[in-house]
Design a protein around this motif. Structure first.
Motif, PDB file in Angstrom:
ATOM      1  N   LEU B  95       9.971  -3.041 -10.721  1.00 40.34           N
ATOM      2  CA  LEU B  95       9.222  -1.874 -11.202  1.00 40.34           C
ATOM      3  C   LEU B  95       8.179  -1.407 -10.179  1.00 40.34           C
ATOM      4  CD1 LEU B  95       8.742  -2.729 -14.991  1.00 40.34           C
ATOM      5  CD2 LEU B  95      10.394  -1.165 -13.941  1.00 40.34           C
ATOM      6  N   VAL B  96       7.565  -2.340  -9.477  1.00 40.86           N
ATOM      7  CA  VAL B  96       6.617  -1.954  -8.428  1.00 40.86           C
ATOM      8  C   VAL B  96       7.362  -1.185  -7.333  1.00 40.86           C
ATOM      9  CG1 VAL B  96       5.041  -2.804  -6.644  1.00 40.86           C
ATOM     10  CG2 VAL B  96       5.030  -3.861  -8.919  1.00 40.86           C
ATOM     11  N   ALA B  97       8.546  -1.677  -6.987  1.00 38.73           N
ATOM     12  CA  ALA B  97       9.359  -0.984  -5.984  1.00 38.73           C
ATOM     13  C   ALA B  97       9.765   0.403  -6.491  1.00 38.73           C
ATOM     14  CB  ALA B  97      10.589  -1.820  -5.652  1.00 38.73           C
ATOM     15  N   THR B  98      10.105   0.461  -7.767  1.00 39.76           N
ATOM     16  CA  THR B  98      10.472   1.738  -8.376  1.00 39.76           C
ATOM     17  C   THR B  98       9.349   2.765  -8.247  1.00 39.76           C
ATOM     18  OG1 THR B  98      11.901   0.634  -9.981  1.00 39.76           O
ATOM     19  CG2 THR B  98      11.131   2.815 -10.568  1.00 39.76           C
ATOM     20  N   ASN B  99       8.112   2.289  -8.483  1.00 36.97           N
ATOM     21  CA  ASN B  99       6.974   3.210  -8.411  1.00 36.97           C
ATOM     22  C   ASN B  99       6.776   3.788  -7.010  1.00 36.97           C
ATOM     23  OD1 ASN B  99       6.376   3.013 -11.088  1.00 36.97           O
ATOM     24  ND2 ASN B  99       4.746   1.494 -10.843  1.00 36.97           N
ATOM     25  N   LEU B 100       7.130   3.017  -5.999  1.00 38.88           N
ATOM     26  CA  LEU B 100       6.997   3.529  -4.626  1.00 38.88           C
ATOM     27  C   LEU B 100       7.894   4.740  -4.424  1.00 38.88           C
ATOM     28  CD1 LEU B 100       6.901   0.220  -2.532  1.00 38.88           C
ATOM     29  CD2 LEU B 100       4.994   1.734  -3.075  1.00 38.88           C
ATOM     30  N   VAL B 101       9.075   4.700  -5.049  1.00 37.96           N
ATOM     31  CA  VAL B 101       9.993   5.834  -4.948  1.00 37.96           C
ATOM     32  C   VAL B 101       9.580   6.932  -5.925  1.00 37.96           C
ATOM     33  CG1 VAL B 101      12.403   6.569  -5.166  1.00 37.96           C
ATOM     34  CG2 VAL B 101      11.873   4.323  -4.196  1.00 37.96           C
ATOM     35  N   ALA B 102       9.280   6.537  -7.168  1.00 38.35           N
ATOM     36  CA  ALA B 102       8.930   7.530  -8.201  1.00 38.35           C
ATOM     37  C   ALA B 102       7.669   8.305  -7.825  1.00 38.35           C
ATOM     38  CB  ALA B 102       8.735   6.832  -9.542  1.00 38.35           C
ATOM     39  N   GLY B 103       6.722   7.635  -7.154  1.00 36.90           N
ATOM     40  CA  GLY B 103       5.481   8.288  -6.732  1.00 36.90           C
ATOM     41  C   GLY B 103       5.611   8.987  -5.387  1.00 36.90           C
ATOM     42  N   ARG B 104       6.825   9.000  -4.864  1.00 35.49           N
ATOM     43  CA  ARG B 104       7.150   9.681  -3.592  1.00 35.49           C
ATOM     44  C   ARG B 104       6.355   9.127  -2.411  1.00 35.49           C
ATOM     45  NH1 ARG B 104       7.439  13.890  -7.506  1.00 35.49           N
ATOM     46  NH2 ARG B 104       9.580  14.617  -7.714  1.00 35.49           N
ATOM     47  N   VAL B 105       6.098   7.831  -2.460  1.00 34.53           N
ATOM     48  CA  VAL B 105       5.461   7.182  -1.311  1.00 34.53           C
ATOM     49  C   VAL B 105       6.530   6.861  -0.266  1.00 34.53           C
ATOM     50  CG1 VAL B 105       4.060   5.225  -0.562  1.00 34.53           C
ATOM     51  CG2 VAL B 105       3.702   6.206  -2.838  1.00 34.53           C
ATOM     52  N   HIS B 106       7.684   6.405  -0.739  1.00 32.05           N
ATOM     53  CA  HIS B 106       8.794   6.077   0.154  1.00 32.05           C
ATOM     54  C   HIS B 106      10.111   6.591  -0.424  1.00 32.05           C
ATOM     55  CE1 HIS B 106       6.250   3.558   2.600  1.00 32.05           C
ATOM     56  NE2 HIS B 106       5.907   2.827   1.565  1.00 32.05           N
ATOM     57  N   GLY B 107      11.078   6.795   0.461  1.00 27.01           N
ATOM     58  CA  GLY B 107      12.382   7.285   0.025  1.00 27.01           C
ATOM     59  C   GLY B 107      13.326   6.171  -0.383  1.00 27.01           C
ATOM     60  N   THR B 108      13.335   5.080   0.377  1.00 28.76           N
ATOM     61  CA  THR B 108      14.284   3.994   0.126  1.00 28.76           C
ATOM     62  C   THR B 108      13.555   2.654   0.273  1.00 28.76           C
ATOM     63  OG1 THR B 108      16.101   5.340   0.977  1.00 28.76           O
ATOM     64  CG2 THR B 108      16.486   2.972   0.825  1.00 28.76           C
ATOM     65  N   VAL B 109      13.645   1.842  -0.743  1.00 27.99           N
ATOM     66  CA  VAL B 109      12.885   0.595  -0.791  1.00 27.99           C
ATOM     67  C   VAL B 109      13.833  -0.573  -1.088  1.00 27.99           C
ATOM     68  CG1 VAL B 109      11.043  -0.648  -2.011  1.00 27.99           C
ATOM     69  CG2 VAL B 109      10.805   1.800  -1.565  1.00 27.99           C
ATOM     70  N   LEU B 110      13.628  -1.657  -0.364  1.00 30.34           N
ATOM     71  CA  LEU B 110      14.355  -2.896  -0.651  1.00 30.34           C
ATOM     72  C   LEU B 110      13.473  -3.767  -1.542  1.00 30.34           C
ATOM     73  CD1 LEU B 110      16.700  -4.972   0.003  1.00 30.34           C
ATOM     74  CD2 LEU B 110      15.219  -5.800   1.846  1.00 30.34           C
ATOM     75  N   THR B 111      14.022  -4.216  -2.657  1.00 27.18           N
ATOM     76  CA  THR B 111      13.259  -5.143  -3.489  1.00 27.18           C
ATOM     77  C   THR B 111      14.069  -6.404  -3.687  1.00 27.18           C
ATOM     78  OG1 THR B 111      11.970  -5.388  -5.510  1.00 27.18           O
ATOM     79  CG2 THR B 111      14.027  -4.150  -5.700  1.00 27.18           C
TER      80      THR B 111
END
Lengths: 351, 388
Positions: B95-111
């Motif tokens: 969910l923390v990784a999801t927020n990085l994408v949902a909040g438009r901080v990053h485009g693609t995140v590895l969790t």
């Protein structure tokens, strides 16, 4: 990167940092700080949209140590909450991303660490590569000394200059009632060459808390919010042998992404537990002599592990709240020899 | 304000086993991460940030291991966050990784989440004595058994229900090549004849200790459009916490779990979970937690969860399959277990779950909990992008 939403630090509180706190549990140490920031904003736990904390089980000496701190927050009715096993500065980062999604408008962030129950130099060796490095128990001062010697060998500093950093920091700390080491402190004997005791942080216990709020909510809660214009963090390789210890590319990159170089800052609160690390960070962050660096005294005056990074952001924000700064930088570090670094750029509304 | 839609486009797991003596911790996490990248047909360079989770550092004896793992996970020069929320950590990490994408901080995140329990002893890692606080009574079973008893007394469930869950999950695990326990000769009688550990919890109704890692690649709408395989879309996600111990706490059905589920359902537009959700990957470390969580998550009325289990509703071919992968009862690298639930939910809606695929799974819930039933994290993923 320009954040999609304006988010500000609206309150900051910290304990008096001290060498030991045997008479207090972590919860008892933390509670007054939580009440402090809540009182400053007039909020209750139930008004907070998201809560996030930073701490380390290895300091506490037991698994799931953060669960007891949560009891202190008063998580009833249940709250939206998370925890990073990192310095509280990264808990603030997680809270910031949560607020960016719009799922919450306010966040409580806290961090705490008690170094006194054990030997923090030994404890931190357990952060190292568990198969090849940790078994040798190279402690945090020895590793910092490697970095300091590399800087001296590169001609970037010398021992008198390092002593100057120590003296300036602890002189600044005289105006910080929370600091552990203040005023005139002898440079002392070598702890690990070339670092003397004066080049090293005090070992101590402490806690800190911050409240974040988005948009108009921030203006309601704080007369002069410290807006987070950018925040970013980067990590470097773990192996010291593959890094240039005289530089901090992760700090430079984080600062760039946080927009730190777009306009000069007037204040920088750097998380540099060792005098030599301030030299590295000043260079990476391109801080000139006109920037007020660590007016709080920095980590050389008080270094509660896991909270010291959050305190840097809090101190930077508090100067904006008080009208002493218009644009300030807060920095946090983690890992041996500045392996991981976070940079936040904070601004007050134009006056 | 609108959030960026978040898609799961890559999933990788290790084969979970009691001891991976052939790899270091770095080798273990690298394996899962590489498989997730392969699934997404992406390279390390495509990853903007890494979010890693695991349960207590004491389990492997490494303080803040993300520092050491930065190289193995291609995180050098990138942001790396480390989450720790006890047993729910795998879910929270996602969910923390999801927020990085949902909040438009990053485009693609590895969790990623992992545990290499063979490098220490988890039971004693959980049992460090502390003054004035209740120890976990030599492992988690001692803590949870009284709450199972309370459930049995409150609901009137017959004492056979727990063994039905274990028998089902262990059979499901036979269809999951990554599951730790592959008990080919499992029978209901064997489960019921296994030794009593913490009355009423029998040996075969408990989770194993596993080494393992799981990774996911999360991305935004643009990233999902480039995905070579169907993405799983996040429709709702939430975390809730409540205190460990207090007089008003309901250990059988904690309020934090109910609130967390309600938040997820609200986000996902779920009116009736029993009807609107096709399958569940639920955090069931002791078999009786299936009927307990069925009630807590709103799939059954209070006291009725065991009836769903007993009537076969939660079987792989039932009307509401639970733990198609074999669940925590068959695979438990503690820090990874929550994320495995989330990843398995995503596999289902992508139609990629292989032999344990539920036909027509369109909306699946992933669930995790931790601490003394006090930390909850859940997400609901769907085959279609979210409406708004």
């Amino acid at each position: 990167m320009r954040p999609v939403r304006d988010i500000a630090v609206v309150a900051f509180g910290q304990t008096d940092h001290r060498r030991t706190s045997d008479e207090f549990s972590e919860v008892e140490m933390l509670m007054p700080v939580l009440h402090d920031v809540l009182d400053r904003t007039g909020m209750k736990t139930s008004d907070i949209g998201f809560t996030c904390s930073g701490s380390s089980d290895y300091l506490a000496g037991r698994a799931f140590s953060f669960t007891m701190a949560l009891d202190g927050v008063g998580a009833w009715p249940p709250i939206s909450e998370s925890h990073v096993e990192m310095d509280g500065a990264w808990a603030l980062y997680e809270a910031w991303t949560k607020l960016l999604t719009g799922d919450a408008d306010t966040a409580l962030v806290y961090a705490y660490g008690k170094s006194s129950p054990g030997s923090v130099r030994d404890v931190l060796t357990r952060q190292l590569d568990p198969y090849y490095v940790a078994p040798l128990w190279p402690d945090s001062v020895a590793l910092a000394a490697l970095q300091a010697q590399a800087l001296i060998d590169a001609g970037e500093t010398d021992e008198p200059a390092l002593a100057g950093v120590a003296s300036r920091s602890r002189t600044a700390a005289t105006s910080n009632s929370h600091a552990q080491l203040r005023g005139s402190v002898a440079q002392g004997d070598y702890l690990v060459r070339p670092l003397r005791t004066g080049d090293c942080p005090p070992i101590g216990d402490g806690a800190a808390a911050v409240i974040l709020a988005a948009g108009e909510r921030a203006r309601d809660l704080c007369e002069r919010p410290a807006w987070i214009r950018g925040i970013d963090h980067r990590i470097e390789a773990h192996g010291l042998g593959v890094r240039d210890l005289t530089d901090s590319p992760s700090t430079r990159l984080a600062a760039e992404r946080a927009g730190a170089f777009e306009r000069p800052v007037d204040t920088a609160e750097l998380h540099a537990p060792f005098t030599s690390q301030e030299v590295v960070l000043r260079k990476a962050l391109r801080l000139g002599a006109d920037v007020d660096v660590n007016p709080s005294g920095g980590a050389l005056a008080a270094n509660p592990v896991m909270a010291a990074g959050l305190i840097r952001i809090g101190e930077a924000a508090a100067r904006i709240h008080r009208g002493l700064s218009d644009r300030a930088l807060g920095h946090a570090t983690s890992g041996p020899c500045l392996q991981q670094n976070l940079v936040a750029v904070l601004e007050g509304d134009a006056r | 304000m609108s959030k960026e839609p978040v898609a799961v486009v890559g999933i990788g797991q290790t084969k979970h086993v009691a001891a991976r003596r052939d790899v270091s911790q770095a080798g273990l996490v690298r394996e899962a991460a590489q498989r997730a990248l392969n699934d997404a047909e992406l390279t390390w360079a495509d990853i903007d940030a890494v979010v890693i989770g695991k349960a207590p550092d004491f389990f492997e004896g490494v303080m803040m291991p993300e520092l050491y793992l930065a190289d193995a996970l291609g995180a050098v020069g990138k942001p790396m966050l480390r989450v720790h929320t006890a047993g729910s950590v795998g879910g929270s990490t996602a969910l923390v990784a999801t927020n990085l994408v949902a909040g438009r901080v990053h485009g693609t995140v590895l969790t990623l989440a992992y545990e290499k329990q063979s490098e220490s002893n988890a039971m004693w890692g959980l049992s460090l004595p502390i003054p004035f606080q209740q120890p976990l009574l030599a492992g988690a079973g001692g803590f949870f058994a009284p709450h199972v008893r309370a459930y049995m007394r409150r609901s009137g469930a017959p004492d056979t229900v727990g063994s039905l869950v274990a028998y089902k999950d262990r059979r499901n695990a036979l269809k999951n090549p990554y599951a730790h326990l592959h008990e080919h000769d499992i029978t209901l009688e064997k489960v019921q004849a296994s030794p009593m550990l913490w009355d009423p919890i029998r040996y075969s109704e408990t989770c194993p200790s596993s080494d393992g890692a799981v990774a996911m690649v999360l991305t935004d709408r643009a990233g999902a459009a480039r995905s070579p395989r169907p993405p799983a879309w996040m429709h709702g996600g939430a975390m809730r916490s409540e205190p460990t111990l207090f007089a008003g706490k309901d250990f059988v059905s904690p309020q934090a779990g109910k609130d967390c589920a309600a938040d997820v359902y609200r986000q996902a537009g779920i009116a009736d979970p029993r009807r609107d959700i096709d399958a569940v990957e639920m955090y069931v470390p002791f078999s009786w937690y299936e009927p307990m969580w069925l009630e807590n998550l709103g799939f059954a009325d209070e006291g009725e969860g065991w009836k769903l289990t007993e009537s076969g509703v939660t079987e792989l071919d039932g009307d509401l399959p639970v733990n198609m992968s074999g669940g925590v009862l068959s695979t438990n690298p503690i820090g990874a277990s929550g994320m495995i639930r989330f990843a398995e939910a995503a596999l289902q809606v992508r139609g990629q779950a292989g032999e344990h695929q539920v036909d027509g799974a369109r909306r699946v819930l992933g669930h995790a909990y931790g601490g003394g039933s006090q930390f909850f994290s859940m997400w609901l993923v769907g085959a279609e992008p979210p409406a708004s």
